[in-house]
Design a protein around this motif. Structure first.
Motif, PDB file in Angstrom:
ATOM      1  N   ALA A 119       1.065  -1.084  -0.126  1.00  0.00           N
ATOM      2  CA  ALA A 119      -0.122  -0.019   0.183  1.00  0.00           C
ATOM      3  C   ALA A 119       0.687   1.262   0.061  1.00  0.00           C
ATOM      4  O   ALA A 119       1.906   1.680   0.777  1.00  0.00           O
ATOM      5  CB  ALA A 119      -1.104   0.217   1.385  1.00  0.00           C
ATOM      6  N   MET A 120       1.029   1.867  -1.292  1.00  0.00           N
ATOM      7  CA  MET A 120       1.515   3.086  -1.063  1.00  0.00           C
ATOM      8  C   MET A 120       2.646   3.338  -0.912  1.00  0.00           C
ATOM      9  O   MET A 120       3.270   3.587  -0.042  1.00  0.00           O
ATOM     10  CB  MET A 120       1.037   4.619   0.176  1.00  0.00           C
ATOM     11  N   GLY A 121       3.658   1.862  -1.443  1.00  0.00           N
ATOM     12  CA  GLY A 121       5.302   2.216  -1.530  1.00  0.00           C
ATOM     13  C   GLY A 121       5.033   1.258  -0.174  1.00  0.00           C
ATOM     14  O   GLY A 121       6.964   1.311  -0.170  1.00  0.00           O
ATOM     15  N   LEU A 122       4.002   0.834   0.486  1.00  0.00           N
ATOM     16  CA  LEU A 122       4.609   0.606   1.637  1.00  0.00           C
ATOM     17  C   LEU A 122       4.465  -1.355   1.482  1.00  0.00           C
ATOM     18  O   LEU A 122       3.888  -2.076   0.671  1.00  0.00           O
ATOM     19  CB  LEU A 122       3.475   0.640   3.171  1.00  0.00           C
ATOM     20  N   ARG A 123       5.026  -2.467   1.582  1.00  0.00           N
ATOM     21  CA  ARG A 123       5.393  -3.855   1.743  1.00  0.00           C
ATOM     22  C   ARG A 123       5.308  -4.681   2.865  1.00  0.00           C
ATOM     23  O   ARG A 123       6.780  -4.297   3.411  1.00  0.00           O
ATOM     24  CB  ARG A 123       6.639  -4.248   0.482  1.00  0.00           C
ATOM     25  N   THR A 176      10.853  -3.050  12.665  1.00  0.00           N
ATOM     26  CA  THR A 176       9.974  -2.933  11.514  1.00  0.00           C
ATOM     27  C   THR A 176       9.481  -1.498  11.745  1.00  0.00           C
ATOM     28  O   THR A 176       8.670  -0.846  11.173  1.00  0.00           O
ATOM     29  CB  THR A 176       9.016  -3.676  11.357  1.00  0.00           C
ATOM     30  N   THR A 177       9.712  -0.817  13.355  1.00  0.00           N
ATOM     31  CA  THR A 177       9.393   0.757  13.577  1.00  0.00           C
ATOM     32  C   THR A 177       9.903   1.836  12.866  1.00  0.00           C
ATOM     33  O   THR A 177       8.995   2.435  11.602  1.00  0.00           O
ATOM     34  CB  THR A 177       9.369   0.667  14.660  1.00  0.00           C
ATOM     35  N   ALA A 235       7.457 -14.289  11.067  1.00  0.00           N
ATOM     36  CA  ALA A 235       8.383 -13.263  11.052  1.00  0.00           C
ATOM     37  C   ALA A 235       7.744 -12.394  10.006  1.00  0.00           C
ATOM     38  O   ALA A 235       8.065 -12.867   9.003  1.00  0.00           O
ATOM     39  CB  ALA A 235       9.834 -13.054  11.299  1.00  0.00           C
ATOM     40  N   ASN A 236       7.051 -10.665  10.251  1.00  0.00           N
ATOM     41  CA  ASN A 236       7.421  -9.544   9.065  1.00  0.00           C
ATOM     42  C   ASN A 236       8.262  -9.691   8.815  1.00  0.00           C
ATOM     43  O   ASN A 236       9.110  -8.879   9.340  1.00  0.00           O
ATOM     44  CB  ASN A 236       6.613  -8.835   9.741  1.00  0.00           C
ATOM     45  N   LEU A 237       8.476  -8.916   7.420  1.00  0.00           N
ATOM     46  CA  LEU A 237       9.404  -8.694   6.561  1.00  0.00           C
ATOM     47  C   LEU A 237       9.094  -7.117   6.006  1.00  0.00           C
ATOM     48  O   LEU A 237       8.024  -7.303   5.970  1.00  0.00           O
ATOM     49  CB  LEU A 237      10.200  -8.613   5.077  1.00  0.00           C
ATOM     50  N   ALA A 238       9.200  -5.855   6.399  1.00  0.00           N
ATOM     51  CA  ALA A 238       9.112  -4.211   5.809  1.00  0.00           C
ATOM     52  C   ALA A 238      10.097  -3.881   5.430  1.00  0.00           C
ATOM     53  O   ALA A 238      10.497  -3.796   5.679  1.00  0.00           O
ATOM     54  CB  ALA A 238       8.241  -3.914   7.030  1.00  0.00           C
ATOM     55  N   TRP A 239       9.252  -2.938   4.004  1.00  0.00           N
ATOM     56  CA  TRP A 239      10.259  -1.884   3.484  1.00  0.00           C
ATOM     57  C   TRP A 239       9.800  -0.853   2.219  1.00  0.00           C
ATOM     58  O   TRP A 239       8.189  -1.366   2.623  1.00  0.00           O
ATOM     59  CB  TRP A 239      11.530  -3.216   2.794  1.00  0.00           C
ATOM     60  N   ARG A 240       9.933  -0.146   1.937  1.00  0.00           N
ATOM     61  CA  ARG A 240       9.594   0.626   1.186  1.00  0.00           C
ATOM     62  C   ARG A 240      10.156   0.495  -0.308  1.00  0.00           C
ATOM     63  O   ARG A 240      11.941   0.695  -0.219  1.00  0.00           O
ATOM     64  CB  ARG A 240       9.737   1.993   1.845  1.00  0.00           C
ATOM     65  N   THR A 297      10.952 -16.764  -1.738  1.00  0.00           N
ATOM     66  CA  THR A 297      11.341 -16.198  -2.403  1.00  0.00           C
ATOM     67  C   THR A 297      10.049 -15.091  -2.446  1.00  0.00           C
ATOM     68  O   THR A 297       8.948 -14.975  -3.527  1.00  0.00           O
ATOM     69  CB  THR A 297      11.082 -16.857  -4.042  1.00  0.00           C
ATOM     70  N   PRO A 298      10.361 -14.541  -1.499  1.00  0.00           N
ATOM     71  CA  PRO A 298      10.198 -12.739  -1.125  1.00  0.00           C
ATOM     72  C   PRO A 298       9.705 -11.929  -1.996  1.00  0.00           C
ATOM     73  O   PRO A 298       8.857 -10.611  -1.874  1.00  0.00           O
ATOM     74  CB  PRO A 298       9.824 -12.174  -0.015  1.00  0.00           C
ATOM     75  N   GLU A 299      10.586 -11.923  -3.521  1.00  0.00           N
ATOM     76  CA  GLU A 299      10.473 -10.283  -3.772  1.00  0.00           C
ATOM     77  C   GLU A 299      10.529  -9.294  -3.662  1.00  0.00           C
ATOM     78  O   GLU A 299      10.452  -8.409  -3.676  1.00  0.00           O
ATOM     79  CB  GLU A 299       9.249 -10.792  -5.505  1.00  0.00           C
ATOM     80  N   LEU A 300      11.171  -9.032  -2.960  1.00  0.00           N
ATOM     81  CA  LEU A 300      11.877  -7.681  -2.334  1.00  0.00           C
ATOM     82  C   LEU A 300      12.418  -6.690  -3.355  1.00  0.00           C
ATOM     83  O   LEU A 300      13.502  -6.546  -4.397  1.00  0.00           O
ATOM     84  CB  LEU A 300      13.241  -8.059  -1.815  1.00  0.00           C
ATOM     85  N   ASP A 301      11.612  -5.690  -3.517  1.00  0.00           N
ATOM     86  CA  ASP A 301      12.059  -4.426  -4.396  1.00  0.00           C
ATOM     87  C   ASP A 301      12.248  -3.400  -4.032  1.00  0.00           C
ATOM     88  O   ASP A 301      11.172  -2.710  -3.127  1.00  0.00           O
ATOM     89  CB  ASP A 301      10.653  -4.654  -5.497  1.00  0.00           C
ATOM     90  N   LEU A 302      13.280  -3.366  -3.016  1.00  0.00           N
ATOM     91  CA  LEU A 302      13.570  -2.844  -2.607  1.00  0.00           C
ATOM     92  C   LEU A 302      13.946  -0.784  -2.799  1.00  0.00           C
ATOM     93  O   LEU A 302      14.214  -0.255  -2.007  1.00  0.00           O
ATOM     94  CB  LEU A 302      14.795  -3.328  -1.495  1.00  0.00           C
ATOM     95  N   GLY A 303      14.090  -1.473  -3.970  1.00  0.00           N
ATOM     96  CA  GLY A 303      13.857   0.918  -4.529  1.00  0.00           C
ATOM     97  C   GLY A 303      15.402   0.714  -4.614  1.00  0.00           C
ATOM     98  O   GLY A 303      16.196   0.445  -4.471  1.00  0.00           O
TER      99      GLY A 303
END
Length: 299
Positions: free
Chosen positions: A163-167, A208-209, A234-239, A267-273
């Motif tokens: 959502a809005m660039g948050l993964r 992830t804060t 366990a959650n992975l979070a990135w923009r 294979t979480p397909e991280l698009d980390l910009g």
């Protein structure tokens, strides 16, 4: 690995024996007497990609000239691999109609496995599609799904949320052994690129804060005991914000559940910009009511 050219996909389904007439035979399958295979026009990938170890088989085979299509994968590495292939189905007007995914588990080193590629509309339909192979993922088979691996735990990732660039993607560990499995802390991560080589320049944060609040990765680590059949996540979070520089993609991640455990590739397909940061939450026991493969409370 490099993708294969994709060929015409017709709605009629091909049997394994029929596909064997379009190339080398697979164990237990043989070509029908008098079978023929006329090659059909390829549908090239728009990015010009090709994969050496994946091949799409398509043609008009058999005495009736019925259209058929399938694919084969070859494991050119030294350990069993599980392949996941993504195809886009394109109609006669060049419009993408659907994406389909096929998984071939535990292909042995040197082994070639052939499968039919079922069409969306089923046999007898007048519609036909062209199939373009868009993505190939191959991970070591032990621990990545299928039968319970030697470690006694199975590690996977879910489809994620954006959502809005948050993964946000969940890493899930299931105890498939006959005894309890103990966790405490954060999974260790090693990011890998398309070629499964290490990705550098990304800072992995505990919690992830710093990425965003309220996404389920802020709690302090607590000991987790999993009985047989129970799971943790366990959650992975990135923009995926992109500013100056080259964006970083890491389709593969090696997950080490705890010190001394063997790594498992998912294979979480991280698009980390160009953000250079990835937050990881602590292992948390999955509530019994949560649906398999989803984060608690996720629709």
């Amino acid at each position: 690995m490099r993708p294969a050219s994709a060929l015409v996909l017709c709605a009629a389904l091909a049997s394994t024996a029929l596909l064997a007439g379009c190339g080398k035979e697979t164990a237990g399958a043989s070509a029908s007497p008098g079978a023929t295979c006329a090659s059909l026009a390829p549908l090239p990938d728009p990015a010009g990609r090709t994969w050496d170890n994946v091949r799409v088989i398509s043609g008009k085979c058999g005495p009736s000239g019925a259209p058929s299509t399938g694919f084969e994968v070859t494991n050119t590495e030294k350990e069993p691999l599980t392949f996941t292939l993504t195809f886009t189905l394109v109609n006669g007007f060049g419009e993408a109609m659907d994406n389909i995914t096929r998984t071939v588990e535990a292909v042995k080193p040197g082994q070639t496995v052939r499968r039919p590629l079922d069409a969306a509309d089923g046999p007898g339909s007048a519609r036909s599609y062209r199939a373009r192979l868009m993505k190939v993922r191959a991970v070591p088979a032990d621990g990545a799904g299928g039968a319970c691996p030697s470690s006694g735990v199975r590690i996977t990732n879910d489809r994620g949320d954006a959502a809005m660039g948050l993964r946000v993607v969940g890493i899930h560990l299931t105890n498939c052994s006959t005894g309890d499995y103990e966790l405490n802390g954060y999974p260790a991560l090693r990011l890998l690129g398309e070629d499964r080589e290490p990705v550098t320049g990304v800072k992995i944060l505990h919690g992830t804060t710093a990425i965003s609040t309220g996404i389920g990765g802020d709690a302090e680590p607590r000991p987790v005991t999993l009985a047989p059949g129970e799971s943790a996540y366990a959650n992975l979070a990135w923009r995926n914000t992109t500013t100056d520089g080259d964006p970083v993609d890491a389709p593969y991640v090696e997950v080490t559940a705890k010190p001394g455990a063997g790594p498992v590739t998912v294979t979480p397909e991280l698009d980390l910009g160009t953000t250079g940061r990835l937050g990881v939450g602590p292992w948390t026991k999955t509530p019994a009511a949560a649906r398999t493969g989803e984060l608690p409370g996720q629709e």
